[in-house]
Design an enzyme around this catalytic site. Structure first.
Site, PDB file in Angstrom:
ATOM      1  N   PRO A 119     -41.326  88.470  14.888  1.00  0.00           N
ATOM      2  CA  PRO A 119     -39.771  89.479  14.977  1.00  0.00           C
ATOM      3  C   PRO A 119     -39.312  88.939  16.132  1.00  0.00           C
ATOM      4  O   PRO A 119     -39.774  88.077  16.992  1.00  0.00           O
ATOM      5  CB  PRO A 119     -40.782  90.656  15.260  1.00  0.00           C
ATOM      6  CG  PRO A 119     -42.278  90.270  15.705  1.00  0.00           C
ATOM      7  CD  PRO A 119     -42.673  88.913  15.171  1.00  0.00           C
ATOM      8  N   ASP A 120     -37.879  89.415  16.122  1.00  0.00           N
ATOM      9  CA  ASP A 120     -37.111  89.292  17.313  1.00  0.00           C
ATOM     10  C   ASP A 120     -37.514  90.305  18.220  1.00  0.00           C
ATOM     11  O   ASP A 120     -38.493  91.159  18.232  1.00  0.00           O
ATOM     12  CB  ASP A 120     -35.720  89.144  17.023  1.00  0.00           C
ATOM     13  CG  ASP A 120     -35.083  90.535  16.655  1.00  0.00           C
ATOM     14  OD1 ASP A 120     -35.862  91.374  16.639  1.00  0.00           O
ATOM     15  OD2 ASP A 120     -33.992  90.475  16.125  1.00  0.00           O
ATOM     16  N   PHE A 121     -36.703  90.349  19.445  1.00  0.00           N
ATOM     17  CA  PHE A 121     -37.188  91.546  20.363  1.00  0.00           C
ATOM     18  C   PHE A 121     -36.535  92.794  20.314  1.00  0.00           C
ATOM     19  O   PHE A 121     -37.066  93.743  20.582  1.00  0.00           O
ATOM     20  CB  PHE A 121     -36.887  90.827  21.834  1.00  0.00           C
ATOM     21  CG  PHE A 121     -37.804  89.664  22.277  1.00  0.00           C
ATOM     22  CD1 PHE A 121     -39.059  89.943  23.067  1.00  0.00           C
ATOM     23  CD2 PHE A 121     -37.673  88.471  21.562  1.00  0.00           C
ATOM     24  CE1 PHE A 121     -39.924  88.907  23.290  1.00  0.00           C
ATOM     25  CE2 PHE A 121     -38.614  87.444  22.149  1.00  0.00           C
ATOM     26  CZ  PHE A 121     -39.613  87.615  23.074  1.00  0.00           C
ATOM     27  N   ARG A 122     -35.066  92.797  20.162  1.00  0.00           N
ATOM     28  CA  ARG A 122     -34.478  94.047  20.164  1.00  0.00           C
ATOM     29  C   ARG A 122     -33.943  94.400  18.948  1.00  0.00           C
ATOM     30  O   ARG A 122     -33.161  95.647  19.019  1.00  0.00           O
ATOM     31  CB  ARG A 122     -33.055  93.919  21.269  1.00  0.00           C
ATOM     32  CG  ARG A 122     -33.838  93.393  22.485  1.00  0.00           C
ATOM     33  CD  ARG A 122     -32.421  93.020  23.519  1.00  0.00           C
ATOM     34  NE  ARG A 122     -32.817  92.902  25.000  1.00  0.00           N
ATOM     35  CZ  ARG A 122     -33.398  91.748  25.388  1.00  0.00           C
ATOM     36  NH1 ARG A 122     -33.429  90.765  24.615  1.00  0.00           N
ATOM     37  NH2 ARG A 122     -33.786  91.752  26.722  1.00  0.00           N
ATOM     38  N   ASN A 147     -37.112  80.514  22.928  1.00  0.00           N
ATOM     39  CA  ASN A 147     -38.311  80.756  22.108  1.00  0.00           C
ATOM     40  C   ASN A 147     -39.601  80.239  22.766  1.00  0.00           C
ATOM     41  O   ASN A 147     -39.590  79.009  23.145  1.00  0.00           O
ATOM     42  CB  ASN A 147     -38.170  80.245  20.507  1.00  0.00           C
ATOM     43  CG  ASN A 147     -36.987  81.211  20.002  1.00  0.00           C
ATOM     44  OD1 ASN A 147     -36.683  82.423  20.383  1.00  0.00           O
ATOM     45  ND2 ASN A 147     -36.200  80.644  19.134  1.00  0.00           N
ATOM     46  N   ASP A 191     -42.463  79.946  20.652  1.00  0.00           N
ATOM     47  CA  ASP A 191     -43.213  79.581  19.531  1.00  0.00           C
ATOM     48  C   ASP A 191     -43.541  78.273  19.202  1.00  0.00           C
ATOM     49  O   ASP A 191     -44.203  78.098  18.224  1.00  0.00           O
ATOM     50  CB  ASP A 191     -42.619  80.283  18.425  1.00  0.00           C
ATOM     51  CG  ASP A 191     -41.039  80.038  18.187  1.00  0.00           C
ATOM     52  OD1 ASP A 191     -40.811  78.879  18.265  1.00  0.00           O
ATOM     53  OD2 ASP A 191     -40.320  81.062  17.636  1.00  0.00           O
ATOM     54  N   HIS A 195     -37.521  79.373  28.515  1.00  0.00           N
ATOM     55  CA  HIS A 195     -38.598  80.509  28.768  1.00  0.00           C
ATOM     56  C   HIS A 195     -39.872  80.186  28.682  1.00  0.00           C
ATOM     57  O   HIS A 195     -40.905  81.123  28.356  1.00  0.00           O
ATOM     58  CB  HIS A 195     -38.286  82.035  27.770  1.00  0.00           C
ATOM     59  CG  HIS A 195     -36.855  82.487  28.379  1.00  0.00           C
ATOM     60  ND1 HIS A 195     -36.357  83.570  27.508  1.00  0.00           N
ATOM     61  CD2 HIS A 195     -36.179  81.956  29.273  1.00  0.00           C
ATOM     62  CE1 HIS A 195     -35.187  83.620  28.125  1.00  0.00           C
ATOM     63  NE2 HIS A 195     -34.769  83.007  28.984  1.00  0.00           N
TER      64      HIS A 195
END
Length: 380
Positions: free
Chosen positions: A56-59, A160, A162, A179
């Site tokens: 999933p994305d964040f927003r 990302n 991941d 990040h």
């Protein structure tokens, strides 16, 4: 001199702007990429390029990560990635039974005092769900790899964590993991800082054991950057050199809301074209706000002064397929995705097909005249 440089940096005043795209469309970008003027491409990517992998994305409303954290009982969604909240969670008692608190926000401290947590379960429970090795790279990831193989990729700056860029075949030198990453972990004690590999952290998470340092028994945290932590030094060192020589920026799957990553769009020379592949337009900065905050050179897709920015709106994978088609790379990209996904399946011992494999890809509607198409109604 100070004012001249300030206004030049934030508003582009006093700096010549050369238009390099023959038209502000995806077709115009493709023709530019095939020219001798375009030799060094920087990609800026966010969570939107991984949603097709099942991450999933964040927003995004209702489906984004922040919208589905109720089970962790957080004071606010972002707390799960906030270093102050994490360190409150792992705080332990000092001499005489007096709790020793690190530098934390008043809100996080108040939460701890009202509902103490002795282990960082929320973050590590989420980390297990998102852990690398459970997902396959998407078409976007392999499009970036294809640019590398064709000698066009200068660098990929990713928000990302991941590690799918690495799985897709990018080397550490190709990446700036702004990040951080799950690829390595470190003990959080400043007196220890022992490093642990991906396999060690995976074993701890999937046996539901809070990762503790084998040397000092402090908590071990993956090397992802929490809110409140400094970005890696590599982010700043690469930024200073890369953006002086970039010929094209491709921005994909990011809301450009988190600084300082979001400011990267303003670091390229004023003539450098910028392509956004995203579900919605982003990166646009009010000129007066930009002047006051030093965040000038925002994206300009629609004004009469627009000369270098192109927005292709929709699914990121479909945007990459559309661009690859214009470049004459589409079949090569599809073959690369199939081959790599089959290899991943073979290594994992799974014969199940991957939902992202482009055996019968949806044909992307052609971009509209302004280089964008209407976003699909459903969110990832």
């Amino acid at each position: 001199d100070f004012l001249r440089n300030f206004f030049s940096q934030t508003l582009g005043l006093g700096t010549q702007k050369e238009r390099l795209l023959d038209e502000l469309t995806l077709e115009g970008v493709a023709r530019y990429m095939q020219s001798e003027r375009c030799r060094r491409v920087i990609c800026l990517v966010g969570a939107g390029i991984s949603t097709a992998a099942g991450i999933p994305d964040f927003r995004s409303p209702s489906t984004g990560l922040y919208a589905n954290l109720e089970k962790y009982h957080l004071p606010y969604p972002e707390a799960i990635f906030e270093i102050g909240y994490f360190k409150v969670s792992v705080c332990h008692e000092g001499r005489g039974g007096v709790a020793r608190f690190p530098l934390i926000s008043p809100g996080a401290l108040a939460l701890f005092l009202s509902r103490p947590q002795k282990h960082p379960e929320p973050f590590f429970a989420l980390a297990k769900e998102l852990y690398p090795g459970q997902f396959k790279p998407t078409i976007c990831h392999y499009f970036i790899r294809l640019m590398k193989e064709k000698g066009l990729l200068l660098r990929c700056y990713t928000q990302n964590i991941d590690t799918l860029e690495r799985v897709a075949g990018l080397e550490p030198e190709d990446l700036v993991e702004a990040h951080g990453t799950f690829y390595t972990s470190h003990c959080i004690s400043p007196l220890c800082r022992r490093e642990y590999p991906l396999s060690w952290m995976k074993e701890k998470l999937f046996t539901e054991v809070t990762p503790q340092c084998e040397k000092c028994q402090s908590v071990v945290k993956p090397d992802i950057i929490f809110f409140g932590e400094n970005l890696p030094a590599r982010f700043f060192s690469c930024m200073q050199s890369d953006f002086l020589k970039v010929d094209l920026l491709i921005i994909m799957g990011t809301s450009l809301q988190v600084q300082p990553f979001a400011s990267l769009v303003s670091k390229a020379p004023l003539s450098t074209p910028r392509l956004l592949i995203n579900k919605e337009k982003t990166g646009q900065t009010d000129p007066f706000l930009g002047m006051m905050m030093g965040l000038g050179r925002g994206m300009d897709f629609d004004s009469k002064k627009a000369y270098r920015d192109v927005a292709w709106l929709g699914d990121c994978d479909q945007g990459c397929l559309a661009l690859a088609d214009l470049l004459g790379w589409k079949k090569e990209l599809e073959d690369l995705v199939r081959r790599e996904h089959a290899s991943i399946d073979a290594q994992s011992g799974s014969g199940a097909p991957n939902p992202n494999t482009v055996a019968s890809p949806r044909r992307s509607p052609p971009p509209t005249k302004d280089g964008a198409r209407t976003a699909e109604p459903e969110k990832p």
